[in-house]
Design a protein around this motif. Structure first.
Motif, PDB file in Angstrom:
ATOM      1  N   LYS A 162       0.801  -1.222   0.000  1.00  0.00           N
ATOM      2  CA  LYS A 162       0.000   0.000   0.000  1.00  0.00           C
ATOM      3  C   LYS A 162       0.838   1.279   0.000  1.00  0.00           C
ATOM      4  CE  LYS A 162      -4.215   1.855   2.031  1.00  0.00           C
ATOM      5  NZ  LYS A 162      -5.330   1.575   2.983  1.00  0.00           N
ATOM      6  N   ASP A 163       1.905   1.332   0.790  1.00  0.00           N
ATOM      7  CA  ASP A 163       2.721   2.552   0.863  1.00  0.00           C
ATOM      8  C   ASP A 163       3.344   2.886  -0.492  1.00  0.00           C
ATOM      9  OD1 ASP A 163       2.116   2.812   3.504  1.00  0.00           O
ATOM     10  OD2 ASP A 163       4.039   2.075   4.271  1.00  0.00           O
ATOM     11  N   GLN A 164       3.798   1.858  -1.217  1.00  0.00           N
ATOM     12  CA  GLN A 164       4.395   2.089  -2.523  1.00  0.00           C
ATOM     13  C   GLN A 164       3.346   2.476  -3.561  1.00  0.00           C
ATOM     14  OE1 GLN A 164       8.083   1.853  -3.613  1.00  0.00           O
ATOM     15  NE2 GLN A 164       6.761   3.315  -4.674  1.00  0.00           N
ATOM     16  N   VAL A 165       2.172   1.864  -3.464  1.00  0.00           N
ATOM     17  CA  VAL A 165       1.078   2.208  -4.383  1.00  0.00           C
ATOM     18  C   VAL A 165       0.731   3.687  -4.263  1.00  0.00           C
ATOM     19  CG1 VAL A 165      -1.384   1.852  -4.854  1.00  0.00           C
ATOM     20  CG2 VAL A 165       0.121  -0.120  -4.508  1.00  0.00           C
ATOM     21  N   LYS A 166       0.713   4.193  -3.039  1.00  0.00           N
ATOM     22  CA  LYS A 166       0.385   5.612  -2.841  1.00  0.00           C
ATOM     23  C   LYS A 166       1.429   6.527  -3.472  1.00  0.00           C
ATOM     24  CE  LYS A 166      -2.564   5.269   1.245  1.00  0.00           C
ATOM     25  NZ  LYS A 166      -2.774   5.644   2.669  1.00  0.00           N
TER      26      LYS A 166
ATOM     27  N   LYS B 253      14.652  -5.712  -0.903  1.00  0.00           N
ATOM     28  CA  LYS B 253      15.289  -4.680  -0.061  1.00  0.00           C
ATOM     29  C   LYS B 253      14.276  -3.891   0.750  1.00  0.00           C
ATOM     30  CE  LYS B 253      19.187  -4.136  -3.261  1.00  0.00           C
ATOM     31  NZ  LYS B 253      19.850  -3.248  -4.245  1.00  0.00           N
ATOM     32  N   GLN B 254      13.001  -4.004   0.405  1.00  0.00           N
ATOM     33  CA  GLN B 254      11.904  -3.375   1.146  1.00  0.00           C
ATOM     34  C   GLN B 254      12.097  -1.861   1.300  1.00  0.00           C
ATOM     35  OE1 GLN B 254      11.776  -5.841   4.734  1.00  0.00           O
ATOM     36  NE2 GLN B 254      10.156  -7.073   3.830  1.00  0.00           N
ATOM     37  N   ILE B 255      12.535  -1.231   0.236  1.00  0.00           N
ATOM     38  CA  ILE B 255      12.634   0.221   0.245  1.00  0.00           C
ATOM     39  C   ILE B 255      11.459   0.794  -0.541  1.00  0.00           C
ATOM     40  CG2 ILE B 255      15.145   0.284   0.496  1.00  0.00           C
ATOM     41  CD1 ILE B 255      15.325   0.752  -2.515  1.00  0.00           C
ATOM     42  N   ILE B 256      11.145   2.052  -0.261  1.00  0.00           N
ATOM     43  CA  ILE B 256      10.055   2.719  -0.958  1.00  0.00           C
ATOM     44  C   ILE B 256      10.648   3.679  -1.990  1.00  0.00           C
ATOM     45  CG2 ILE B 256       8.082   4.281  -0.722  1.00  0.00           C
ATOM     46  CD1 ILE B 256       7.537   1.585   0.498  1.00  0.00           C
ATOM     47  N   VAL B 257      10.234   3.541  -3.228  1.00  0.00           N
ATOM     48  CA  VAL B 257      10.618   4.492  -4.268  1.00  0.00           C
ATOM     49  C   VAL B 257       9.681   5.684  -4.145  1.00  0.00           C
ATOM     50  CG1 VAL B 257      10.973   4.840  -6.741  1.00  0.00           C
ATOM     51  CG2 VAL B 257      11.329   2.574  -5.736  1.00  0.00           C
ATOM     52  N   THR B 258      10.257   6.869  -4.017  1.00  0.00           N
ATOM     53  CA  THR B 258       9.454   8.056  -3.732  1.00  0.00           C
ATOM     54  C   THR B 258       8.684   8.545  -4.952  1.00  0.00           C
ATOM     55  OG1 THR B 258      11.203   9.636  -4.293  1.00  0.00           O
ATOM     56  CG2 THR B 258      11.183   8.767  -2.034  1.00  0.00           C
ATOM     57  N   ALA B 259       7.638   9.303  -4.676  1.00  0.00           N
ATOM     58  CA  ALA B 259       6.842   9.897  -5.752  1.00  0.00           C
ATOM     59  C   ALA B 259       7.710  10.788  -6.631  1.00  0.00           C
ATOM     60  CB  ALA B 259       5.688  10.696  -5.161  1.00  0.00           C
ATOM     61  N   MET B 260       8.682  11.483  -6.026  1.00  0.00           N
ATOM     62  CA  MET B 260       9.556  12.368  -6.789  1.00  0.00           C
ATOM     63  C   MET B 260      10.398  11.567  -7.789  1.00  0.00           C
ATOM     64  SD  MET B 260      12.348  15.121  -5.334  1.00  0.00           S
ATOM     65  CE  MET B 260      11.080  15.885  -4.317  1.00  0.00           C
TER      66      MET B 260
ATOM     67  N   ILE C  18       3.206   5.866  -6.121  1.00  0.00           N
ATOM     68  CA  ILE C  18       2.958   5.838  -7.572  1.00  0.00           C
ATOM     69  C   ILE C  18       1.788   6.759  -7.917  1.00  0.00           C
ATOM     70  CG2 ILE C  18       2.318   4.401  -9.545  1.00  0.00           C
ATOM     71  CD1 ILE C  18       3.587   2.010  -8.073  1.00  0.00           C
ATOM     72  N   ALA C  19       0.729   6.675  -7.122  1.00  0.00           N
ATOM     73  CA  ALA C  19      -0.459   7.501  -7.378  1.00  0.00           C
ATOM     74  C   ALA C  19      -0.127   8.990  -7.286  1.00  0.00           C
ATOM     75  CB  ALA C  19      -1.561   7.134  -6.380  1.00  0.00           C
ATOM     76  N   TYR C  20       0.627   9.365  -6.246  1.00  0.00           N
ATOM     77  CA  TYR C  20       0.998  10.779  -6.092  1.00  0.00           C
ATOM     78  C   TYR C  20       1.836  11.242  -7.286  1.00  0.00           C
ATOM     79  CZ  TYR C  20      -0.424  10.177  -1.189  1.00  0.00           C
ATOM     80  OH  TYR C  20      -1.125   9.910  -0.051  1.00  0.00           O
ATOM     81  N   ALA C  21       2.750  10.389  -7.745  1.00  0.00           N
ATOM     82  CA  ALA C  21       3.611  10.736  -8.885  1.00  0.00           C
ATOM     83  C   ALA C  21       2.790  10.950 -10.143  1.00  0.00           C
ATOM     84  CB  ALA C  21       4.642   9.633  -9.113  1.00  0.00           C
TER      85      ALA C  21
END
Length: 476
Positions: free
Chosen positions: A282-286, A410-417, A288-291
């Motif tokens: 869910k955190d990563q999906v958000k 690696k369980q990192i989050i790719v940022t919207a930026m 992507i949506a913001y981007a």
């Protein structure tokens, strides 16, 4: 003349192998091909795909033979142990077919063609006195890295794991640039000795068929000519473009993807799709949506629900997208974007409205995108995808970067930026990447035409296969 194909029981490997079989039979009407099907427990995709082929116009010179299905495992499923367990089953089926009796017409078997993960079947082929070839369904650079890993281990007594998560840059013979250790294939890190053994077994074969073409990977392909490796035959791009599929889903709510695309301007839509196993939490999906919302780009997003942790199930479609997307996202983007579940990827990439592709860089998807002239924003997830992304972004300048060294483990989050930057770069109508992709699209088509590099490579392979039978006849 007959060829015996043994594909890995995975839909992403089976489809390219069936397409290779079609290519062989279309090129030479003397060829007959038997494809031996191993079926993983609880995997219905392979059966559904073969059923769709049998109901289509596939050549009657291609025959599918099922190996006996074993009981469900009582412990956790191990893919590589499963392949090993199929050896006696294949041997038994071959014996019953009396394929290599000298007095029989069915002895005209030129070779086994094994998927890259089916090297245990070399032992079976050896028992029958039949040469083997490997079909490598990824890039020439990935093959080069496989041999590099083996050389590192066997000749230099070095373990690739020593470089895990380091800032080291590796000098790999098949790459123009130094390869950052951070893009090492996740499978290699998880099981380095397996890939060492894989490369050793590759070297026991007569040749390696690769799903690529000289104009796409000239440096990598040329690196094999003076190496201690079997002959290499680049015969791609090989893809399933005619619509046979293992998927039966349709986009939910009756939404007609193609009709929506028909209403969009030329090259205006960015398509996001991450393969049959691609999904995010869910955190990563958000992010992507913001981007997407902030970029203002038109978009078509194939969003899949992750399978339960610990299992081997595939992602599925959401029944309610509101539960995963930011509140109000669907309403705010109603005029410019659509979120769907499963997507007919080939048909979408072929559509003139698609201007960019945010992709996991699986090799099949990469070839499809290049075939249709759609530039990629690289966001790898697992397997050798990080290596493919590095090649596409840095070696070939055919892709923009979202996050080249991303790995799901690696369980990192790719940022919207980061995501937005990749989207904007891939959708730039005047970018060097778009120009390069247009050129390689034309070169890929020419490679398959009469006199093209892949067309000629396949001709050489068929001549060599015929030579195998002539050699056996001479000494029989």
């Amino acid at each position: 003349m007959e060829l015996m194909f043994v594909p890995t029981p995975s839909i992403s490997h089976l489809i390219p192998m069936v397409e290779l079989a079609k290519l062989f039979t279309e090129r030479d009407d003397r060829l007959m091909i038997k494809i031996f099907i191993m079926k993983q427990p609880s995997d219905s995709k392979v059966s559904a795909y073969i059923e769709s082929l049998n109901s289509s116009s596939i050549s009657n010179r291609i025959k599918f033979i099922d190996l006996p299905t074993e009981d469900e495992p009582t412990t956790s499923f191990n893919f590589f142990s499963f392949i090993e367990s199929q050896k006696p089953l294949l041997k038994d089926v071959l014996s019953k077919l009396t394929l290599v009796e000298p007095s029989s017409d069915t002895s005209r078997v030129a070779a086994f063609v094994l998927d890259m993960f089916c090297t245990p079947m070399i032992d079976v082929a050896n028992e029958f006195g039949i040469p083997t070839y490997i079909y490598f369904t990824s890039s020439a650079n990935a093959l080069g890295f496989t041999f590099y890993n083996q050389t590192l281990h066997d000749e230099h007594n070095q373990d690739i794991l020593a470089y895990k998560d380091s800032d080291t840059e590796l000098v790999v013979p098949s790459f123009v640039n130094k390869v950052p250790a951070k893009v090492l294939p996740s499978g290699l890190i998880d099981n380095p000795l397996f890939f060492v053994n894989l490369a050793r077994r590759f070297k026991e074969t007569k040749g390696i068929i690769i799903n690529t073409f000289m104009e796409l990977e000239p440096f990598a392909i040329n690196s094999f000519f003076n190496a201690k490796t079997p002959l290499v035959y680049p015969v791609g791009p090989i893809m399933n473009l005619k619509g046979e599929t293992h998927e039966t889903q349709k986009p939910q709510n009756g939404f007609d993807v193609m009709k929506w695309l028909d209403d969009q301007p030329l090259s205006s839509v960015v398509f996001l799709c991450f393969g049959s196993m691609g999904s995010f939490e869910k955190d990563q999906v958000k992010e992507i949506a913001y981007a997407l919302e902030h970029s203002g780009c038109r978009f078509l997003w194939s969003l899949r629900k992750p399978p339960p942790s610990g299992g081997i199930a595939s992602p599925s479609d959401y029944t309610n997208l509101e539960e995963i997307l930011p509140q109000g996202f669907i309403n705010r983007t109603q005029g410019i974007g659509k979120v769907i579940g499963w997507a007919p990827q080939v048909a979408i990439l072929a559509h003139s409205a698609i201007g960019g592709f945010v992709s996991h860089c699986g090799w099949n998807s990469t070839l499809e995108s290049l075939w249709f002239g759609v530039p990629i924003a690289a966001w790898p997830i697992y397997a050798e995808q990080q290596l493919n992304a590095f090649e596409m972004v840095k070696e070939l300048r055919l892709a923009a970067e979202v996050k080249m060294d991303y790995s799901k483990s690696k369980q990192i989050i790719v940022t919207a930026m980061e995501i937005e930057r990749g989207i904007r770069e891939v959708m730039d109508p005047n970018s060097e990447i778009r120009k390069n992709v247009k050129e390689i699209k034309e070169k890929g088509r020419k490679a398959l035409m009469d006199g093209g590099s892949s067309h000629s490579s396949l001709d050489r392979l068929i001549v060599d296969l015929m030579g195998n039978i002539a050699h056996r006849d001479q000494f029989s």
